[in-house]
Scaffold this active site. Structure first.
Site, PDB file in Angstrom:
ATOM      1  N   THR B 152       0.847  -1.189   0.000  1.00  0.00           N
ATOM      2  CA  THR B 152       0.000   0.000   0.000  1.00  0.00           C
ATOM      3  C   THR B 152       0.880   1.234   0.000  1.00  0.00           C
ATOM      4  OG1 THR B 152      -1.680  -1.130   1.308  1.00  0.00           O
ATOM      5  CG2 THR B 152      -1.666   1.285   1.403  1.00  0.00           C
ATOM      6  N   GLY B 182      -8.808  -4.530   2.895  1.00  0.00           N
ATOM      7  CA  GLY B 182      -7.716  -4.624   3.873  1.00  0.00           C
ATOM      8  C   GLY B 182      -7.781  -3.496   4.886  1.00  0.00           C
ATOM      9  N   ASP B 183      -6.642  -3.172   5.467  1.00  0.00           N
ATOM     10  CA  ASP B 183      -6.617  -2.138   6.499  1.00  0.00           C
ATOM     11  C   ASP B 183      -6.605  -0.719   5.914  1.00  0.00           C
ATOM     12  OD1 ASP B 183      -3.864  -2.934   5.636  1.00  0.00           O
ATOM     13  OD2 ASP B 183      -3.360  -1.150   6.787  1.00  0.00           O
ATOM     14  N   THR B 203       1.381  -0.360   5.986  1.00  0.00           N
ATOM     15  CA  THR B 203       1.359  -1.277   4.855  1.00  0.00           C
ATOM     16  C   THR B 203       1.772  -2.650   5.356  1.00  0.00           C
ATOM     17  OG1 THR B 203       2.291  -1.799   2.678  1.00  0.00           O
ATOM     18  CG2 THR B 203       3.696  -0.563   4.178  1.00  0.00           C
ATOM     19  N   GLY B 204       1.162  -3.680   4.804  1.00  0.00           N
ATOM     20  CA  GLY B 204       1.472  -5.030   5.261  1.00  0.00           C
ATOM     21  C   GLY B 204       0.265  -5.917   5.077  1.00  0.00           C
ATOM     22  N   GLY B 206      -3.070  -6.651   5.774  1.00  0.00           N
ATOM     23  CA  GLY B 206      -4.192  -5.924   6.360  1.00  0.00           C
ATOM     24  C   GLY B 206      -4.952  -6.723   7.392  1.00  0.00           C
TER      25      GLY B 206
END
Lengths: 318, 318
Positions: B152, B182-183, B203-204, B206
């Site tokens: 992201t 996602g997040d 970012t990662g 989510g």
């Protein structure tokens, strides 16, 4: 060990009545939350959750829901989902996946079909009548503004083994824009739970409640040693004040919270009812009346209040 | 006053290069965030944001995005949105509405049409080739598991007047379930900002990052007096440890954070690049290499690293 449930609004009472006996018998918190919220989703007279919920601007019922397991933080949620009988069941199933835990719109419905969850037309005749009436009002010169009705059921359970779970379900704002999602499926904003600490659930104007994740902050305050009452008081009211200063307007904010011993507290800036039950207390409805910000008077609902409520929700829609 | 930007991954560099000059000239933080992220969305070789982003299980690019104004906490977000050239533009527009700030799926696209935002087919020939290749692999006996690529762009800006803003944009997990969110569009989880304090973006994976709203918690730690480095260290790593203990597995977690003086810090449990620029520092890419949990070595990207990156993202897809 102790067991307990707390849920938002008078409608939560039906859920607590349905699910508390299972907790008494050693049932698990996640099952109690699912059973309680399904009961409310299925009841046709609650006009903001599940079947009978109020539709969006196009006359379509779109629902938000979430489920979180306080043991391992697994969570699932859906946003803007149509034609699913029990969004809470779908949310809980999603919480058990490794990824793809939050699904929205048509993709969420696809997942429900893949897992054979029941479809259901969620628009009741009563809700349709309310929508028709609103559209007529708009045609007669009213601006299409979202109706200030957005009651979410948020439900917390603590079971005898010490596990906690939380769930939410709502049809969201009446006359909302298609695809609108509120705080209910948003972790931290609409709900949060940690079995080693406690949990919280929210109802109110989602758009304002997502401006700070107060459900998480309530749990975090307990994690740092605050009791549940202090946790909600020190979290919710300062942000309501800050939001007023910074953004000029503040919607409705109501929270229920419970620690992992079954102690509970609420915070609200509007008249707010909630239901509680535990090993000492049969399911009971309370009514909270806010005074100046941060001061709330809480009393058990009188029989007159309960009767008036039931008459109101079941009254013919004209 | 000072001005500064920080964003996640090497791709953020293009955005900082595009938008930092406007901040130098007194432009506002929200405009800088929008301009920076639009630049990245439009660039066809970043395979996880905007045009050229990797599609879902059905071969369709579905995007998540959010925008938040740190002055007044107004935020807007979209989830699972298709065929919109610039999701960040849509998110920012949504942040300016009184309600209906978060829209998902077809309803979000409807809003974009109502506001005359450009439509665009977001599947590039390169992304289609990658998808075809993956589908072939799955047909040859592989299980359809989400690809571990989910970068992201999260971008923070501080302007000369002291205002801050944050934005996120992503096409999410490659081969995700239709409708997966996602997040990135979730306030507190994927982003948070308060101009009087600071901001953070994530970012990662989510699904794991939404198990605790760490972006909010980072800002809250600064609000309580921690410096930005302490705020990320005391927030991110303890939760990564706790999640491992409680849920047995932990995905990728990376965060950028900046206080309202332009001081910044990052936290990550994987190799992670980011870009920074301010009145003293021209836009610069750094690479963070984690050692044991909580220890990260950060160095400016070498020319060799930058060249290899560009060669990799622009390489022919075979």
């Amino acid at each position: 060990m102790k067991y307990a449930m707390i849920g938002t609004w008078r409608m939560a009472q039906d859920g607590v009545v349905a699910a508390l006996p299972s907790l008494a018998q050693g049932g698990i918190a996640g099952d109690a939350v699912e059973q309680a919220i399904m009961t409310i989703e299925d009841y046709p007279y609650f006009k903001s959750v599940g079947y009978g919920g109020l539709p969006n601007e196009h006359g379509i019922v779109e629902m938000d829901s979430a489920f979180m397991n306080g043991d391992n933080f697994q969570l699932g949620a859906v946003g803007g989902v149509r034609n699913i009988a029990n969004p809470i069941k779908l949310s809980r199933l999603l919480s058990q996946q490794r990824v793809n835990n939050v699904l929205v719109g048509a993709g969420a419905e696809e997942f429900a079909d893949e897992h054979l969850l029941p479809r259901k037309g969620m628009l009741s005749a009563r809700a349709k009548k309310r929508w028709d009436k609103k559209v007529d009002q708009v045609k007669q010169g009213g601006r299409l503004t979202p109706y200030d009705g957005h009651d979410t059921v948020g439900m917390l359970a603590l079971d005898r083994s010490g596990s906690m779970a939380v769930g939410t379900s709502t049809s969201g704002l009446f006359m909302k824009h298609a695809g609108r999602v509120g705080d209910s499926p948003l972790a931290g904003n609409g709900f949060y739970v940690d079995s080693q600490v406690g949990g919280a659930a929210a109802t109110g104007l989602g758009e304002d409640m997502m401006k700070r994740p107060l459900c998480f902050e309530i749990v975090q305050a307990m994690e740092r040693g605050a009791n549940v009452q202090t946790a909600v008081d020190q979290t919710v009211y300062p942000f309501i004040e800050k939001l007023g200063q910074r953004n000029g307007q503040v919607g409705e904010f109501s929270y229920v919270a419970m620690d992992n011993q079954g102690n509970y507290a609420i915070a609200t800036n509007v008249e707010f009812s909630f239901a509680v039950g535990n090993e000492y207390l049969k399911p009971t409805v309370y009514v909270a009346i806010p005074g100046e910000l941060g001061k709330v008077e809480i009393k058990p609902a009188t029989q007159a209040w309960l009767d008036a409520y039931l008459a109101r929700v079941q009254a013919e829609v004209k």
